[in-house]
Design an enzyme around this catalytic site. Structure first.
Site, PDB file in Angstrom:
ATOM      1  N   ASP A  94      11.208  -8.935   8.147  1.00 28.67           N
ATOM      2  CA  ASP A  94      10.620 -10.153   8.268  1.00 28.67           C
ATOM      3  C   ASP A  94      10.424 -10.766   6.801  1.00 28.67           C
ATOM      4  O   ASP A  94      10.991 -12.349   6.804  1.00 28.67           O
ATOM      5  CB  ASP A  94       8.881  -9.716   7.531  1.00 28.67           C
ATOM      6  CG  ASP A  94       8.522  -8.678   7.177  1.00 28.67           C
ATOM      7  OD1 ASP A  94       9.198  -8.139   6.349  1.00 28.67           O
ATOM      8  OD2 ASP A  94       7.330  -8.344   7.041  1.00 28.67           O
ATOM      9  N   HIS A  95      10.754  -9.969   5.635  1.00 30.19           N
ATOM     10  CA  HIS A  95      10.859 -10.768   4.559  1.00 30.19           C
ATOM     11  C   HIS A  95      12.753 -11.710   4.534  1.00 30.19           C
ATOM     12  O   HIS A  95      13.014 -12.873   3.168  1.00 30.19           O
ATOM     13  CB  HIS A  95      10.775 -10.420   3.375  1.00 30.19           C
ATOM     14  CG  HIS A  95       8.897  -9.550   2.612  1.00 30.19           C
ATOM     15  ND1 HIS A  95       8.698  -9.447   3.565  1.00 30.19           N
ATOM     16  CD2 HIS A  95       8.587  -9.914   1.582  1.00 30.19           C
ATOM     17  CE1 HIS A  95       6.993  -9.249   3.588  1.00 30.19           C
ATOM     18  NE2 HIS A  95       7.431  -9.488   2.380  1.00 30.19           N
ATOM     19  N   ASP A 159       3.826  -2.966   1.230  1.00 30.54           N
ATOM     20  CA  ASP A 159       3.488  -4.670   0.921  1.00 30.54           C
ATOM     21  C   ASP A 159       2.379  -4.401   0.267  1.00 30.54           C
ATOM     22  O   ASP A 159       1.336  -3.744   0.946  1.00 30.54           O
ATOM     23  CB  ASP A 159       4.104  -4.781   2.220  1.00 30.54           C
ATOM     24  CG  ASP A 159       3.746  -6.689   2.013  1.00 30.54           C
ATOM     25  OD1 ASP A 159       5.067  -6.927   1.616  1.00 30.54           O
ATOM     26  OD2 ASP A 159       2.449  -7.387   1.913  1.00 30.54           O
ATOM     27  N   ARG A 447      -1.251 -15.594  -1.152  1.00 27.58           N
ATOM     28  CA  ARG A 447      -0.830 -15.580  -2.650  1.00 27.58           C
ATOM     29  C   ARG A 447      -0.331 -17.419  -3.244  1.00 27.58           C
ATOM     30  O   ARG A 447       0.148 -17.798  -2.515  1.00 27.58           O
ATOM     31  CB  ARG A 447      -0.311 -15.006  -2.546  1.00 27.58           C
ATOM     32  CG  ARG A 447       0.100 -14.135  -3.930  1.00 27.58           C
ATOM     33  CD  ARG A 447       0.287 -12.972  -3.862  1.00 27.58           C
ATOM     34  NE  ARG A 447      -0.742 -11.598  -3.889  1.00 27.58           N
ATOM     35  CZ  ARG A 447      -0.307 -10.571  -4.042  1.00 27.58           C
ATOM     36  NH1 ARG A 447       0.812  -9.752  -4.143  1.00 27.58           N
ATOM     37  NH2 ARG A 447      -1.200  -9.950  -3.687  1.00 27.58           N
ATOM     38  N   SER A 642       2.626  -8.096  -6.253  1.00 23.98           N
ATOM     39  CA  SER A 642       2.826  -6.918  -5.074  1.00 23.98           C
ATOM     40  C   SER A 642       3.179  -5.432  -6.017  1.00 23.98           C
ATOM     41  O   SER A 642       3.704  -4.797  -6.405  1.00 23.98           O
ATOM     42  CB  SER A 642       4.255  -7.156  -4.584  1.00 23.98           C
ATOM     43  OG  SER A 642       5.490  -7.111  -5.770  1.00 23.98           O
ATOM     44  N   ARG A 644       6.191  -3.951  -5.361  1.00 20.23           N
ATOM     45  CA  ARG A 644       7.902  -3.529  -5.521  1.00 20.23           C
ATOM     46  C   ARG A 644       7.502  -2.073  -6.810  1.00 20.23           C
ATOM     47  O   ARG A 644       7.621  -2.762  -7.636  1.00 20.23           O
ATOM     48  CB  ARG A 644       8.252  -4.973  -5.728  1.00 20.23           C
ATOM     49  CG  ARG A 644       8.008  -5.508  -6.760  1.00 20.23           C
ATOM     50  CD  ARG A 644       9.262  -7.007  -6.760  1.00 20.23           C
ATOM     51  NE  ARG A 644       8.301  -7.959  -6.029  1.00 20.23           N
ATOM     52  CZ  ARG A 644       7.919  -8.954  -5.746  1.00 20.23           C
ATOM     53  NH1 ARG A 644       8.917 -10.481  -7.085  1.00 20.23           N
ATOM     54  NH2 ARG A 644       6.957  -9.538  -5.076  1.00 20.23           N
TER      55      ARG A 644
HETATM   56 FE1  SF4 Z   1       4.965 -11.621   4.442  1.00 17.15          FE
HETATM   57 FE2  SF4 Z   1       3.812 -11.147   2.246  1.00 17.15          FE
HETATM   58 FE3  SF4 Z   1       3.452 -13.293   2.613  1.00 17.15          FE
HETATM   59 FE4  SF4 Z   1       2.324 -11.785   4.009  1.00 17.15          FE
HETATM   60  S1  SF4 Z   1       1.871 -11.922   2.253  1.00 17.15           S
HETATM   61  S2  SF4 Z   1       3.799 -13.219   5.117  1.00 17.15           S
HETATM   62  S3  SF4 Z   1       3.538  -9.872   4.336  1.00 17.15           S
HETATM   63  S4  SF4 Z   1       5.140 -12.172   1.815  1.00 17.15           S
END
Ligand code: SF4
Length: 754
Positions: A94-95, A159, A447, A642, A644
């Site tokens: 997805d990223h 995540d 975010r 995050s 990571r």
């Molecule tokens: Fe993707 Fe993280 Fe944004 Fe959710 S918060 S859409 S998992 S980047």
């Protein structure tokens, strides 16, 4: 069926006995978090754990990984000496999909650009028994909610928004890849017993207010640090009135207050969602143990006795909120927002409005937003700002297309992006005339740190519910309050938007043609993992060296970071996402976003060997080449953001030996420990001021490194004077072993080889 029903049956079969044993052990009624946590202990205990103090070993039921973090996690797993994952695990692509034109073209471009990464993830998943969700299948947290989350379960995910699954009553915690490796290898996963914050929701929402506003309000109350080390448990009649997906939104954004995770109790809304997502069997099983999937009645009666902190929010009175810019805890009720815009001189004009993402792309969200888009058409209003829709999964996308909602957005000029993170994580090729021009955007994401969405420091990003985002997109102006204000339509008439309406769940049920799932091979022993030796995106890992057995002397100060230093500052996302599987290449972004306290500049530090200023990674490589270690000094809540682990692996790879800060964000501190780094905090925060630019640094006390025993730092200043002070750490016995072995993985591999 993609979920593991046998595992869920096992969890529920053991639950009543474990809950009763915990009640006896603690000698009192239990909150829901306590029931789930104690039911997932790696080994039974005869003594209660102390919240905020005891380190506890857990056995989570599941692991989920997104494609950016999965690369490093699985590269590490490959070196752990195991044949198959020990618990059900999934990978979600997805990223890495960049939003540029629209879903179809962007997905095709991503499949082409990221082919070697997808081939690696697909093949390694196949080999080790991991479910693989292909690019376009959806965003990790939405896919987990639709397929895997179950009430009373416990999962970890690589995540920070993994807590989204709390919407279905699961303790779901965001971790670094190294923690995922532990659980996939069948080892215990360690966490400090969280404190508990109770949020009592009374009343019932109506009109423009949505579940998003609950968490925007909570973020304003608790701030970005207020949930640190705590599970936030929502209860009260207001909690039960929220849809399961609304609960998911609230739990998702618990990450923005630093919470370990957030949680709702099992109720009929969750059962409805399980049934409509083809999991009636799970709902029936949960019904069978439902009293164990809610807090005990006494907790409702006297919450202050059972939670460390209690907050009460009356949903009858809750106003829609807009939070931002630059931080998600700057909360404005919509009635005060226009004034805030004017007083702070933030750009009034709204340039882009973005709905969807893992946070807010439920059927409820999309249908309520579409009701506003429909009003725009009916009332002859233009959509004044750019407007994008990011579906959270193919299941949602297919269903909203079938039900005509996407066509409504299309009619107002909305652009549907791929079922992926895209603009939420800086994967956005935004078209803007002048990237330095102050401008405003608003999203229904979670975010909004500077540069998070489009990489531009000039962008003021706000966060609100999809309904408010859509209404503001129609107005094109952030000072518009849809609850009270009117808009001029194409005929010059003043019109007012009606309250949004929608459907909690699709009347005709969900549908999908190809959800994008690939099951792993039954026997993966013959499957080859695909990694090209010439790749600049993937690199097989080498073990980090063990501790040399002495105190660390003569370390260089690499950088004294000032103010906010999130994992984005330490290991920037955006264009660097592409190197997430190549430790040496991605290390070229190490700390390039951190502000040097000595010159207020980013990526400009003094090389004390040459006296010249240069980029942080290059300076560290020069120290490494000279056989020198270094220390990074930081401010409060270092490493927030995050999960990571690159933010810990990069300094480790380049030879940084210790991170010394005023305070740490939890996940990052754990990640440092996993990589065999020293994560230290000033015993006296004022000692931060004693650090000078040309200092040479000793870390003393390592030969007697022990839990709870402070170490010492000696600063040798340029003028020949010295300063010595105590520094604290939170290492337990096992973490000290990791440090000594050079990292947790070295310990795991040695054990597997026995
Ligand atoms: Fe993707 Fe993280 Fe944004 Fe959710 S918060 S859409 S998992 S980047």
């Amino acid at each position: 069926m993609v979920f593991d029903i046998d595992m869920i049956k096992k969890v529920y079969a053991a639950l009543p006995g474990k809950v009763e044993a915990t009640r006896q052990l603690l000698g009192r009624p239990l909150t829901l978090a306590e029931k789930i946590l104690y039911a997932h202990l790696y080994a039974p205990t005869t003594t209660p754990f102390e919240r905020g103090k005891s380190y506890v070993e857990f056995a989570p039921d599941r692991v989920a990984m997104q494609d950016a973090t999965a690369q490093m996690a699985l590269l590490q797993f490959m070196t752990a000496g195991r044949n198959k994952v020990a618990v059900p695990s999934t990978v979600h692509c997805d990223h890495l999909i960049q939003a540029k034109v629209g879903a179809t073209q962007d997905l095709a471009a991503a499949v082409d650009t990221n082919k070697e990464v997808y081939d690696f993830l697909s093949s390694i998943s196949d080999k080790y028994g991991i479910g693989f969700w292909k690019p376009g299948a959806g965003i990790i947290h939405q896919v987990v909610l639709e397929n895997y989350a179950f009430p009373g379960g416990m999962m970890i995910g690589t995540d920070s928004h993994t807590p989204n699954a709390g919407g279905l009553g699961m303790v779901a915690i965001g971790v670094g890849g190294a923690d995922a490796v532990d659980v996939m290898a069948g080892l215990p996963w360690e966490l400090k017993m969280p404190k508990l914050i109770g949020v009592k929701l009374t009343g019932k929402m109506s009109g423009w207010t949505s579940a998003k506003d609950v968490i925007l309000k909570v973020a304003g109350i608790l701030t970005v640090k207020g949930g640190t080390g705590a599970i936030v448990e929502y209860f009260g009649e207001g909690a039960d009135s929220l849809s399961a997906t609304g609960k998911g939104t609230i739990c998702n954004m618990g990450a923005e207050i630093g919470a370990t995770c957030s949680l709702f109790a099992y109720d009929s809304k969750m059962a409805d969602y399980l049934k409509v997502t083809s999991r009636a069997e799970v709902a029936a099983l949960a019904d069978g143990v439902k009293e164990h999937l809610r807090p005990d009645a006494e907790v409702y009666a006297e919450p202050a006795k059972y939670y460390d902190q209690v907050i009460e929010i009356n949903l009858d009175e809750l106003e829609p909120h807009v939070n931002g810019p630059f931080t998600p805890d700057l909360a404005w009720p919509i009635s005060k927002f226009a004034q805030a815009i004017k007083e702070n001189n933030w750009p009034e004009k709204l340039e882009v409005a973005l709905i969807g993402s893992c946070t807010n792309s439920s059927y409820e969200d999309i249908s309520r937003s579409a009701s506003l888009a429909k009003q725009a058409i009916d009332k002859q209003l233009d959509m004044k700002s750019e407007f994008t829709i990011t579906p959270g999964s193919e299941l949602v996308r297919y269903t909203i297309e079938r039900d005509g909602l996407l066509s409504t957005f299309d009619q107002v000029g909305g652009v549907v992006l791929a079922n992926a993170c895209g603009p939420c994580i800086g994967q956005w090729a935004r078209h803007i005339d002048d990237p330095n021009r102050k401008n405003s955007i608003i999203t229904s994401f979670n975010r909004n740190f500077a540069k998070r969405n489009d990489g531009l420091a000039s962008t003021h990003a706000f966060v609100a519910s999809p309904e408010i985002v859509t209404a503001l997109a129609i107005a094109g102006d952030l000072t518009f309050n849809p609850l009270t204000d009117t808009l001029k339509n194409k005929n010059g008439e003043d019109v007012k938007l009606d309250e949004p309406t929608g459907f909690e769940l699709p009347v005709k049920g969900f549908a999908v043609d190809d959800a994008g799932y690939q099951a792993p091979a039954e026997d993966g022993s013959k499957v080859q993992v695909i990694v090209s030796p010439t790749s600049d995106r993937l690199q097989l890992l080498e073990a980090f060296p063990a501790w040399e057995g002495t105190d660390l002397k003569g370390l260089k100060l690499l950088i004294k970071a000032k103010g906010k230093c999130t994992t984005d500052h330490i290991s920037m996302a955006g264009p660097w996402l592409k190197y997430r599987g190549h430790l040496d290449n991605i290390s070229n972004n190490m700390l390039i976003g951190a502000v040097n306290a000595f010159n207020d500049k980013t990526d400009t530090v003094k090389n004390s060997l040459t006296g010249e200023y240069g980029a942080v990674p290059a300076t560290m490589r020069a120290y490494k080449a000279a056989g020198l270690g270094a220390v990074v000094v930081g401010d409060e809540n270092y490493g927030e953001g995050s999960s990571r682990e690159h933010a810990a692996m990069e300094p480790r790879h380049l030879g940084v030996r210790a991170i010394l800060v005023k305070s740490f964000a939890r996940i990052h501190e754990t990640n440092l420990k996993k990589q065999g780094m020293l994560g230290l905090t000033f015993a006296n925060k004022e000692d931060y001021d004693k650090i000078q630019e040309d200092d040479s640094i000793d870390i003393v006390g390592l030969t007697t490194f022990a839990p709870g025993k402070p170490l010492s730092v000696v600063l040798h200043h340029k003028d020949g004077s010295t300063d010595e002070f105590a520094v604290n750490h939170t290492y337990n016995e096992q973490q000290i072993e990791w440090f000594k072995a050079g990292g947790a993985l070295n310990v795991i591999r040695a054990e597997a080889a026995k």
